[in-house]
Design an enzyme around this catalytic site. Sequence first.
Site, mmCIF file in Angstrom:
data_model
loop_
_atom_site.group_PDB
_atom_site.id
_atom_site.type_symbol
_atom_site.label_atom_id
_atom_site.label_comp_id
_atom_site.label_asym_id
_atom_site.label_seq_id
_atom_site.Cartn_x
_atom_site.Cartn_y
_atom_site.Cartn_z
ATOM 1 N N GLU A 59 62.287 47.515 20.255
ATOM 2 C CA GLU A 59 62.542 48.507 21.309
ATOM 3 C C GLU A 59 61.683 49.730 20.986
ATOM 4 O O GLU A 59 61.652 50.188 19.841
ATOM 5 C CB GLU A 59 64.046 48.833 21.309
ATOM 6 C CG GLU A 59 64.447 50.107 22.013
ATOM 7 C CD GLU A 59 64.178 50.102 23.516
ATOM 8 O OE1 GLU A 59 64.659 49.197 24.208
ATOM 9 O OE2 GLU A 59 63.488 51.026 23.982
ATOM 10 N N ASP A 76 62.909 41.910 28.078
ATOM 11 C CA ASP A 76 63.892 42.661 28.874
ATOM 12 C C ASP A 76 63.344 44.068 29.073
ATOM 13 O O ASP A 76 63.828 45.035 28.486
ATOM 14 C CB ASP A 76 65.234 42.686 28.119
ATOM 15 C CG ASP A 76 66.301 43.435 28.903
ATOM 16 O OD1 ASP A 76 66.138 43.619 30.122
ATOM 17 O OD2 ASP A 76 67.306 43.848 28.279
ATOM 18 N N SER A 77 62.340 44.171 29.917
ATOM 19 C CA SER A 77 61.625 45.443 30.064
ATOM 20 C C SER A 77 62.162 46.246 31.228
ATOM 21 O O SER A 77 62.927 45.751 32.050
ATOM 22 C CB SER A 77 60.148 45.153 30.315
ATOM 23 O OG SER A 77 60.018 44.538 31.577
ATOM 24 N N THR A 78 61.702 47.484 31.310
ATOM 25 C CA THR A 78 61.911 48.279 32.517
ATOM 26 C C THR A 78 60.819 47.893 33.520
ATOM 27 O O THR A 78 60.091 46.936 33.321
ATOM 28 C CB THR A 78 61.840 49.782 32.176
ATOM 29 O OG1 THR A 78 60.634 50.009 31.442
ATOM 30 C CG2 THR A 78 62.998 50.218 31.312
ATOM 31 N N ASP A 124 69.660 48.380 25.044
ATOM 32 C CA ASP A 124 71.099 48.505 25.307
ATOM 33 C C ASP A 124 71.903 47.431 24.583
ATOM 34 O O ASP A 124 73.113 47.559 24.425
ATOM 35 C CB ASP A 124 71.368 48.474 26.822
ATOM 36 C CG ASP A 124 70.756 47.245 27.477
ATOM 37 O OD1 ASP A 124 71.207 46.134 27.191
ATOM 38 O OD2 ASP A 124 69.814 47.409 28.286
HETATM 39 N N1 AG3 Z 1 65.815 45.752 32.788
HETATM 40 C C1 AG3 Z 1 65.327 45.544 34.132
HETATM 41 C C2 AG3 Z 1 65.817 46.578 35.100
HETATM 42 C C3 AG3 Z 1 64.978 46.773 36.294
HETATM 43 C C4 AG3 Z 1 65.720 47.580 37.314
HETATM 44 N N2 AG3 Z 1 64.869 48.184 38.275
HETATM 45 C C5 AG3 Z 1 65.270 49.196 39.073
HETATM 46 N N3 AG3 Z 1 66.455 49.657 39.019
HETATM 47 N N4 AG3 Z 1 64.408 49.706 39.918
HETATM 48 C C6 AG3 Z 1 67.213 45.881 32.594
HETATM 49 C C7 AG3 Z 1 67.628 46.150 31.189
HETATM 50 C C8 AG3 Z 1 68.999 45.661 30.930
HETATM 51 N N5 AG3 Z 1 69.197 45.271 29.583
#
Ligand code: AG3
Length: 286
Positions: free
Chosen positions: A108, A157-159, A88
């Site tokens: 990414e 900056d992972s999910t 993002d």
């Molecule tokens: N990355 C971590 C988001 C984790 C959110 N978890 C959830 N909603 N269950 C965010 C990326 C932003 N650049």
Amino acid sequence: MEMELWYTENQTPALGLSLKVKETLLRCRTDFQEIAILDTVQCGRMLILDGMVQTTIADEFIYHEMIAHVPLRTHPAPRSVLVIGGGDGGVVREICRYPQVEQVTLVEIDAGVVEASRRYLPEISSALDDTRLEIIYQDGREYVCSCNDAFDVIIVDSTEPVAIAEGLFGTPFYQGVFQALKGGGILVAQTESPFYNAALLQATFQRIHAIFPQSFLYLASVPTYPSGLWSFTLGTKGSSPLEPAGDYLPPELRYYSPHIHRSSFTLPPFVQELLYQNVSPEPPAF
Ligand code: AG3
């Protein structure tokens, strides 16, 4: 009566966060995940990946400032910075505020996230055109394992650690990160909520702790993330983060300040205990 649309993320099997939706701007599936961008009444535009809220216009500054400025103001002279994930562009935007940063690399896995953010989240993705930035579409683990002594700061900056992001929470990845960092280098990774992801937070912290000479956990409040209390783990080959060292402070930050930097490492006892004690893998009973 006008029909109301709401989006709910089930943050646990028994608790959800619901936002009233004005408009669905994008909903698509890439090779890697489902991407949605919704315009919400409370928080403005919101990016959702595989059903999980990644960021909203209202509170993105908290997460992006805290994941970027803590390591960048701990390292005495950050010149080359790597971001893993973060398509993002929010973390890149914060890094690009530093004039002394010469080179930023964004790795990414999903070009779809970059495209969606460029189109619908211009406030967040604005720095993706910075001339110091190179974007590489590749698996982050593969990429770091091909680098040696290359970066001053690496930000993960992972999910959540499911599916494509799982490999970004394991020991082989952190070993690759360690090797990809220069002497004095610093890693920061987002490590989830101490309430709902206690076992994961502990395991991740301990993996980083086993590899880096020094490691630290710090916290910030992100209203749209599960439980609102969010953790970051910092591993350092050089400076301690407890006292910010960097002499440059970007102007007009809204969450990060030198005082917040220091205080974010002060942990409530239930979090401090998590770091070194054994937690059962069962979810806590909240
Ligand atoms: N990355 C971590 C988001 C984790 C959110 N978890 C959830 N909603 N269950 C965010 C990326 C932003 N650049």
